[in-house]
Motif scaffolding. Sequence first.
Motif: not given
Length: 175
Positions: A7-22
């Motif tokens: 999901i994209e908003t004006e300033r953000l991207i909402l996406s699935q969590l990934e291992e690189k986020d840990v």
Amino acid sequence: MEKFPIIETERLILSQLEEKDVPFIVEYLQHRIYSDLTSNIPYPYTENDAISWLKMSKEAFDNHSGYTFGIRNKEGHIIGAIGLHDREDDKAELGYWIGMAYWNKGYVTEAAKAIVDFGFKKMEFHKIFATHFLHNPASGRIMEKIGMEQEAILKHEIKKDGEYFDIVRYSIFKD
């Protein structure tokens, strides 16, 4: 839904969590304030906590019981997380956190509006609710900004670290 939505908003991207986020999740949630303001973030927050949370989030998606999105800036860097979890009976629970450097910038409100819209339009929920501790009124203000109304104060609803806490419950209905 077979593929996790983006999901994209004006300033953000909402996406699935990934291992690189840990590592970023662990860094953000190291501050005791997250544990103090939420019912389910432990202190200290460890890498194992983050890995378990990612696994639990993936299982919820695979089981069609929840969506946990990483809140990302337009460069794709995680700055927080937001989730919508099916509580059956056509209702879902909304939850969120964001890194302290990103507080008071409207990011959670922006993400929450998009997630509520997703919940009503794509998931066809009838009701979305959220709760916050009484000592976290900022979270309640976010709920109000996205159109939620206070439903109740639930007395001694959460037991955390041997202490009982009251929580405030907000909700919004489809249409």
